[in-house]
Design an enzyme around this catalytic site. Structure first.
Site, PDB file in Angstrom:
ATOM      1  N   GLU A  51       0.666  -1.223   0.050  1.00  0.00           N
ATOM      2  CA  GLU A  51       0.099  -0.130  -0.171  1.00  0.00           C
ATOM      3  C   GLU A  51       0.824   1.183  -0.018  1.00  0.00           C
ATOM      4  OE1 GLU A  51      -0.432  -2.619   1.826  1.00  0.00           O
ATOM      5  OE2 GLU A  51      -2.704  -3.043   1.878  1.00  0.00           O
ATOM      6  N   PHE A 113     -11.547  -7.299  13.545  1.00  0.00           N
ATOM      7  CA  PHE A 113     -10.509  -7.742  12.763  1.00  0.00           C
ATOM      8  C   PHE A 113     -10.198  -6.566  11.734  1.00  0.00           C
ATOM      9  CE2 PHE A 113      -9.058  -9.949   8.901  1.00  0.00           C
ATOM     10  CZ  PHE A 113      -7.742 -10.253   9.412  1.00  0.00           C
ATOM     11  N   GLN A 114      -8.853  -6.490  11.526  1.00  0.00           N
ATOM     12  CA  GLN A 114      -8.331  -5.494  10.624  1.00  0.00           C
ATOM     13  C   GLN A 114      -9.163  -3.843  10.873  1.00  0.00           C
ATOM     14  OE1 GLN A 114      -8.257  -6.988   6.513  1.00  0.00           O
ATOM     15  NE2 GLN A 114      -6.232  -7.743   7.092  1.00  0.00           N
ATOM     16  N   LYS A 163     -17.599  -0.616   5.832  1.00  0.00           N
ATOM     17  CA  LYS A 163     -18.039  -1.659   4.898  1.00  0.00           C
ATOM     18  C   LYS A 163     -19.555  -1.560   4.793  1.00  0.00           C
ATOM     19  CE  LYS A 163     -16.917  -6.411   3.432  1.00  0.00           C
ATOM     20  NZ  LYS A 163     -16.477  -7.756   3.696  1.00  0.00           N
ATOM     21  N   MET A 480      24.446   8.806   2.127  1.00  0.00           N
ATOM     22  CA  MET A 480      24.317  10.024   2.920  1.00  0.00           C
ATOM     23  C   MET A 480      24.443   9.878   4.654  1.00  0.00           C
ATOM     24  SD  MET A 480      23.991  13.219   2.317  1.00  0.00           S
ATOM     25  CE  MET A 480      23.086  13.787   0.941  1.00  0.00           C
TER      26      MET A 480
END
Lengths: 582, 171
Positions: A51, A113-114, A163, A480
């Site tokens: 993502e 969940f999630q 949802k 760097m």
């Protein structure tokens, strides 16, 4: 009017708003939206492999096309993985709309969940965010989100959609003109202030135009107006990292980038100027160096669409809250209407030429076999500049070398993570840029450490047949970090060696890419030619001098006139005040 | 190495906001995220349709940071306007406190006597306690609470400051 599901409303609203590409990754809490996407043909969904990459791809798409980037991810880990890219877009003012799935409204707060508190987590890394609990509000919220993401100072907006709201039905009304209750960015400056600004510029003996990413965000017209203003005033032009390309590098009035790794002439001109006109730039700490020694004799004018940018770090004599493109247009018009003669800046230019003669970007050429990283960038520029390529970068030495040695003539060609400094930005950004510009040559100039942070996106380019090129300057160090350890910590290379590197050629081949290894100078031009000749994605592993450092450099806590040049021998330690700065 | 701090001034801000979910978190979070101080924060709906709230914030910061606080608040999408009442001139600040005091005999009489001086009203009484309601500026309430402490203070609830500009114009 028939009712539609929330998922269908989302798809229809995106289409109504002109969205063509969505970068995303499916998951449980966005399944209704993915089903709606399956059943239509207008939106193109690009499946990334992580993502975070979806957000950077959306940034690359946005930065190279001027259109907002759109991201679709699931709840919980989908949303939290997107946070880095959302923050990146906030820091660099990139218009982006991120749709996140959420657990059903009755489950919110139950540690389902999630489930993650997406609006809570993203409250401070978005320009604005929404949790939509009512499907009847969904359409209008999406329209408003795009308005906020793209107007004023652009930025990321998150829309969290539970949802059940995706499944429930409601009526949808097509977008109309938006008159927001509270959000009304100021676009035009007061004409009296423009007159005052023109007076100041006409009276200045040592003016400098200090430009930034705001010019690019304002649109291509602002870049043309900047060129016009430079022409009629004769003023030198420097730019921040984010603003490169707004002014052509081939112009004799171009001083190069300023700041920590800017040119000697740009930083000295800032220090000695009597008038600094900041146009869509924000006096970032990479630019100013030590604040109490910054441009001590200059009057400072700051044009910015975000009022909070003005007087944030540097005291401003005249602050103008407006779109920089409009201010440039008004300035050029007033200047011409008054028939101002071009000011006499000969003495100023004589001094600038003296600084320029230091040739601060020159670098030692090495033994003829070893490739200096700066030489590799110059060679890449020589081979490609006629095609006006889009260049993306990761973060580190290679990024600064690209900014110093790859010359840009036009805006929207340079995509880099400036404010947040996100390693792993370049490859997904190149994918997004290639999707927005199918015919363009898109090259990610990378380091061997950064490229591994989103290496999984090789598969995305393969899947969509995107001919992006990755050019890795491989010095086997997080360069760097190593450079700072040399300057500050007596070369104690704590964890900055890139051990156990993959064979990038084989890795590329495993994903269906062409892999090219360049090990010495004699292979450089040929390797680049092979890369350009291949009609598909190519990963180039270019081995460069391992211990080359990026100069010139203003060390942390130092002023513009305390630059370290290539030829200076520096090593050792800094005092605690300097160590505490980043 | 030591960390230096700039000299701070105390200012009262009025912030008019759209009454959307999360607005208070947005404002309080802005203060923590950017390292600003909050001394007091009050919030209440102020329109009949309950669409708009007024937030009064008392903060301490250097003049330079105060300018940033106002600009940063003003930048939030649901914010209608931000006014620095302290910078803009004369304004009235008030706070309300409920002060619970225990006492019998002389202490009880003394508490009542002091309450009268401070124009505090008795809103609850038992044989051995009072709850006083007192309004005024912060200093007055501080002083009243301090006196009650000597008489037999049990606990205090305070609203924090609300403020409004003097004169006919809106903030």
């Amino acid at each position: 009017m028939a009712e539609k599901s929330g998922a269908d409303i989302l798809v229809e609203a995106l289409c109504d708003l002109g969205v063509e590409v969505v970068f995303g990754y499916p998951g449980g809490a966005v399944l209704p939206i993915y089903d709606a996407i399956f059943k239509q043909k207008r939106l193109r969904h690009i499946l990334v492999r992580h993502e975070q990459a979806a957000t950077h791809a959306a940034e690359g798409y946005a930065r190279s096309t001027g259109k907002p980037g759109v991201v679709l991810v699931t709840s919980g880990p989908g949303a939290t993985n997107a946070v880095t890219g959302i923050t990146d877009a906030l820091m660099d003012s990139i218009p982006m709309v991120v749709i996140t799935g959420q657990v059903a409204t009755h489950l919110i707060g139950s540690d389902a969940f999630q489930e993650a508190d997406t609006v809570g987590i993203t409250r401070h890394c978005t320009k604005h965010n929404y949790l939509v609990k009512d499907p009847a509000r969904l359409g209008a919220t999406i329209h408003e989100a795009f308005h906020i993401a793209t107007s004023g100072r652009p930025g990321p907006v998150v829309i969290d959609i539970p949802k059940d709201v995706q499944v429930a039905t409601a009526k949808y009304t097509r977008p109309g003109p938006i008159q927001h209750k509270t959000y009304r960015p100021q676009i035009k400056a007061d004409p009296a202030v423009i007159e005052q600004l023109v007076d100041m510029l006409a009276a200045a003996e040592r003016p400098i135009l200090y430009t930034g990413g705001g010019i690019i965000n304002s649109g291509p017209a602002a870049s043309l107006l900047l060129r016009e203003l430079a022409k009629i005033t004769g003023a030198p032009v420097t730019s921040t990292l984010m603003g490169l390309g707004a002014f052509p590098a081939s112009s004799p009035q171009w001083l190069g980038m300023l700041g920590m790794h800017g040119t000697y002439e740009a930083n000295w001109a800032m220090n000695q100027a009597d008038l600094i006109l900041a146009l869509g730039s924000r006096f970032d700490d990479r630019v100013t160096g030590r604040l109490d020694a910054f441009a001590p004799n200059a009057r400072k004018v700051h044009v910015d669409i975000d009022r909070s940018s003005i007087n944030k770090t540097v005291r401003i004599d005249l602050g103008i809250v407006a779109d920089v493109g409009h201010v440039l247009e008004d300035m050029v018009r007033v200047w011409k209407a008054r028939q101002h003669p071009k000011p006499d800046t000969n003495e100023w230019w004589r001094r600038i030429e003296g600084w320029r003669a230091v040739k601060s970007l020159d670098f030692p050429e090495g033994d003829g076999k070893e490739i200096m990283p700066q030489r590799a960038i110059r060679a890449l520029w020589e081979a490609t500049h006629s095609q006006a390529p889009i260049i993306t970068t990761e973060v580190g030495q290679h990024q600064m070398w690209a900014a110093q040695h790859f010359d840009f003539e036009a805006p929207n060609k340079w995509l880099t993570s400036g404010g947040l400094g996100t390693m792993g930005y370049g490859l997904p950004a190149a994918i997004g840029a290639q999707l927005g510009n199918p015919k363009a040559l898109v090259i990610d100039i990378a380091g061997e450490a950064s490229i591994q942070m989103n290496i999984q996106e090789l598969a995305t380019a393969t899947q969509y047949r995107l001919p992006v090129k990755i050019f890795i300057l491989n010095n086997e160090y997080m360069g760097m970090v190593r450079q700072w350890q040399e300057l500050t910590y007596e070369s104690r290379y704590s964890e900055s060696y890139s051990d156990s590197l993959p064979d990038f050629v084989k890795l590329g081949e495993a994903y269906g890419w062409k892999g090219i290894l360049i090990e010495e100078m004699s292979q450089l031009d040929g390797g680049i030619a092979d890369m350009l000749a291949h009609d598909g994605p190519v990963i180039v592993d270019c081995r460069v001098a391992k211990l080359a450092n990026c100069f010139p450099m203003i060390p942390s806590g130092a002023s513009h006139v305390e630059m370290i040049l290539q030829t200076d021998k520096v090593a050792g330690t800094l005092n605690d005040e300097a160590k505490a700065l980043v | 190495m030591h960390i230096k701090e700039e000299k701070a001034e105390r200012h009262t801000l009025a912030v008019i906001v759209d009454n959307e979910p999360g607005i208070l978190a947005r404002i309080a979070g802005l203060f923590t995220a950017r390292g600003y101080n909050i001394e007091s924060l009050t919030v209440s709906e102020i329109t009949e349709d309950k669409q708009v709230s007024r937030i009064t914030i008392v903060t301490s910061a250097s003049p330079h940071v105060l300018e940033q606080i106002v600009a940063q608040l003003d930048r939030l999408v649901p914010v209608h306007k931000v006014r620095d009442l302290t910078a803009e001139g004369a304004h009235v600040e008030r706070e309300l406190a409920l002060v619970k005091v225990r006492g019998t005999g002389e202490a009880r009489i003394e508490a009542l006597r002091l309450a009268e001086v401070y124009r505090a009203r008795v809103v609850d009484a038992t044989i051995s306690s009072f709850v006083f309601e007192v309004t005024g500026g912060t200093e007055k309430i501080d002083k009243f609470v301090e006196l009650m402490n000597e008489v037999g203070l049990i606990e205090v609830a305070r609203t924090g400051i609300v403020a409004i500009s003097r004169g006919k114009d809106a903030a």
